[in-house]
Design a protein around this motif. Structure first.
Motif, PDB file in Angstrom:
ATOM      1  N   MET A  95       0.998  -1.241  -0.620  1.00  0.00           N
ATOM      2  CA  MET A  95       0.131   0.045   0.142  1.00  0.00           C
ATOM      3  C   MET A  95       0.895   1.235  -0.098  1.00  0.00           C
ATOM      4  O   MET A  95       2.000   1.209   0.879  1.00  0.00           O
ATOM      5  N   ASN A  96       0.361   2.185  -0.656  1.00  0.00           N
ATOM      6  CA  ASN A  96       1.606   3.536  -1.281  1.00  0.00           C
ATOM      7  C   ASN A  96       0.132   4.491  -0.012  1.00  0.00           C
ATOM      8  O   ASN A  96      -1.032   4.513  -0.327  1.00  0.00           O
ATOM      9  N   ASN A  97       1.069   5.300   0.480  1.00  0.00           N
ATOM     10  CA  ASN A  97       0.305   6.404   1.708  1.00  0.00           C
ATOM     11  C   ASN A  97      -0.615   7.573   0.871  1.00  0.00           C
ATOM     12  O   ASN A  97      -1.424   7.789   1.169  1.00  0.00           O
ATOM     13  N   GLY A  98      -0.367   7.441  -0.760  1.00  0.00           N
ATOM     14  CA  GLY A  98      -1.256   8.139  -1.137  1.00  0.00           C
ATOM     15  C   GLY A  98      -2.641   7.654  -1.756  1.00  0.00           C
ATOM     16  O   GLY A  98      -3.239   7.753  -2.529  1.00  0.00           O
ATOM     17  N   ASP A  99      -2.509   6.215  -1.692  1.00  0.00           N
ATOM     18  CA  ASP A  99      -3.563   5.306  -2.337  1.00  0.00           C
ATOM     19  C   ASP A  99      -4.777   6.151  -1.929  1.00  0.00           C
ATOM     20  O   ASP A  99      -5.132   6.125  -0.321  1.00  0.00           O
ATOM     21  N   VAL A 100      -6.234   6.056  -2.177  1.00  0.00           N
ATOM     22  CA  VAL A 100      -7.110   5.820  -2.381  1.00  0.00           C
ATOM     23  C   VAL A 100      -7.991   4.701  -1.858  1.00  0.00           C
ATOM     24  O   VAL A 100      -8.547   3.943  -3.358  1.00  0.00           O
ATOM     25  N   PHE A 101      -8.950   4.298  -0.737  1.00  0.00           N
ATOM     26  CA  PHE A 101      -9.552   3.191  -1.209  1.00  0.00           C
ATOM     27  C   PHE A 101     -10.883   3.518  -1.025  1.00  0.00           C
ATOM     28  O   PHE A 101     -11.466   4.472  -0.773  1.00  0.00           O
ATOM     29  N   ARG A 142     -10.246  10.019   1.122  1.00  0.00           N
ATOM     30  CA  ARG A 142      -9.026   9.957   2.092  1.00  0.00           C
ATOM     31  C   ARG A 142      -7.831   8.674   1.532  1.00  0.00           C
ATOM     32  O   ARG A 142      -8.199   7.947   1.153  1.00  0.00           O
ATOM     33  N   THR A 143      -6.484   9.481   1.582  1.00  0.00           N
ATOM     34  CA  THR A 143      -6.204   8.820   1.232  1.00  0.00           C
ATOM     35  C   THR A 143      -5.566   8.321   2.513  1.00  0.00           C
ATOM     36  O   THR A 143      -5.899   8.385   3.453  1.00  0.00           O
ATOM     37  N   GLN A 189      -2.620   7.241   4.158  1.00  0.00           N
ATOM     38  CA  GLN A 189      -1.698   8.571   4.812  1.00  0.00           C
ATOM     39  C   GLN A 189      -2.740   9.110   6.369  1.00  0.00           C
ATOM     40  O   GLN A 189      -2.468   9.036   6.873  1.00  0.00           O
ATOM     41  N   SER A 190      -3.515   9.754   5.153  1.00  0.00           N
ATOM     42  CA  SER A 190      -4.933  10.091   6.127  1.00  0.00           C
ATOM     43  C   SER A 190      -5.831   9.872   7.315  1.00  0.00           C
ATOM     44  O   SER A 190      -5.396   9.730   8.275  1.00  0.00           O
ATOM     45  N   TYR A 191      -6.505   8.251   6.971  1.00  0.00           N
ATOM     46  CA  TYR A 191      -5.994   7.011   7.832  1.00  0.00           C
ATOM     47  C   TYR A 191      -5.116   6.997   9.143  1.00  0.00           C
ATOM     48  O   TYR A 191      -5.739   6.879  10.260  1.00  0.00           O
ATOM     49  N   LEU A 192      -3.772   6.850   8.665  1.00  0.00           N
ATOM     50  CA  LEU A 192      -2.823   6.663   9.169  1.00  0.00           C
ATOM     51  C   LEU A 192      -2.893   7.812  10.111  1.00  0.00           C
ATOM     52  O   LEU A 192      -2.312   7.516  11.461  1.00  0.00           O
ATOM     53  N   ASP A 193      -3.027   9.140   9.575  1.00  0.00           N
ATOM     54  CA  ASP A 193      -2.617  10.071  10.336  1.00  0.00           C
ATOM     55  C   ASP A 193      -3.499  10.633  11.602  1.00  0.00           C
ATOM     56  O   ASP A 193      -3.230  10.854  12.867  1.00  0.00           O
ATOM     57  N   THR A 194      -4.584  10.217  11.461  1.00  0.00           N
ATOM     58  CA  THR A 194      -6.013  10.058  12.613  1.00  0.00           C
ATOM     59  C   THR A 194      -6.131   8.889  13.200  1.00  0.00           C
ATOM     60  O   THR A 194      -7.259   9.515  14.116  1.00  0.00           O
ATOM     61  N   LEU A 195      -6.188   7.868  12.866  1.00  0.00           N
ATOM     62  CA  LEU A 195      -6.485   6.454  13.204  1.00  0.00           C
ATOM     63  C   LEU A 195      -5.960   5.698  13.677  1.00  0.00           C
ATOM     64  O   LEU A 195      -5.726   5.292  14.959  1.00  0.00           O
ATOM     65  N   ASP A 196      -4.401   5.550  13.834  1.00  0.00           N
ATOM     66  CA  ASP A 196      -3.067   4.267  13.501  1.00  0.00           C
ATOM     67  C   ASP A 196      -3.084   4.759  15.400  1.00  0.00           C
ATOM     68  O   ASP A 196      -3.246   3.479  15.976  1.00  0.00           O
ATOM     69  N   HIS A 197      -3.554   5.971  16.467  1.00  0.00           N
ATOM     70  CA  HIS A 197      -2.571   6.184  17.297  1.00  0.00           C
ATOM     71  C   HIS A 197      -4.105   5.427  18.432  1.00  0.00           C
ATOM     72  O   HIS A 197      -3.467   5.956  19.977  1.00  0.00           O
ATOM     73  N   ILE A 249     -12.799  -3.672  -0.021  1.00  0.00           N
ATOM     74  CA  ILE A 249     -12.273  -2.417  -0.485  1.00  0.00           C
ATOM     75  C   ILE A 249     -10.738  -3.289  -1.581  1.00  0.00           C
ATOM     76  O   ILE A 249     -10.749  -4.007  -1.621  1.00  0.00           O
ATOM     77  N   GLU A 250     -11.369  -1.624  -1.873  1.00  0.00           N
ATOM     78  CA  GLU A 250      -9.623  -1.563  -2.845  1.00  0.00           C
ATOM     79  C   GLU A 250      -9.294  -0.326  -3.360  1.00  0.00           C
ATOM     80  O   GLU A 250     -10.245   0.349  -2.970  1.00  0.00           O
ATOM     81  N   ILE A 251      -8.466   0.128  -4.541  1.00  0.00           N
ATOM     82  CA  ILE A 251      -7.859   0.936  -4.662  1.00  0.00           C
ATOM     83  C   ILE A 251      -9.024   1.962  -5.723  1.00  0.00           C
ATOM     84  O   ILE A 251      -9.219   1.197  -6.257  1.00  0.00           O
TER      85      ILE A 251
END
Length: 109
Positions: free
Chosen positions: A1-7, A40-41, A43-51, A74-76
């Motif tokens: 998965m790339n950080n810019g991928d949108v699912f 959302r990308t 990376q956006s999910y990582l930034d807001t939900l990962d922690h 899900i899919e890209i």
């Protein structure tokens, strides 16, 4: 998965939200599936939900994304249009090759 991928959700993913047809998703994976909006990308999910405490037991959201991808919930976004076998014309960001024309034909086959 790339950080810019949108699912985006697949038909199976939407069905899982409605009826829990798979019946195997952990609550956290189902919650994440509901949140995926096709805009959302990653990376956006990582930034807001990962922690988030909710996803801590899974080591963050990355394993949940992998699970949802593996189950085809899900899919890209745009993946269906990217699978076209027709060669695409070069764009300004893709300079034309300087290879002789016979080598270009080999590359596109």
């Amino acid at each position: 998965m790339n950080n810019g991928d949108v699912f985006q959700k697949t038909d199976l993913g939407r069905e899982e939200i409605k009826s829990q047809s798979l019946g195997i998703l952990p609550r956290e994976a189902r919650t994440l599936l509901i949140m995926i909006d096709g805009k959302r990308t990653y990376q956006s999910y990582l930034d807001t939900l990962d922690h988030s405490k909710m996803f801590a037991d899974f080591g963050g959201i990355a394993p949940l994304f992998e699970l949802l991808l593996g189950l085809e919930c899900i899919e890209i976004a745009g993946a269906a249009s990217q699978t076209s076998t027709a060669p695409q014309a070069p764009t300004a960001s893709q300079p034309q090759s300087s290879l002789p024309s016979f080598e270009q034909n080999i590359e596109t086959e």
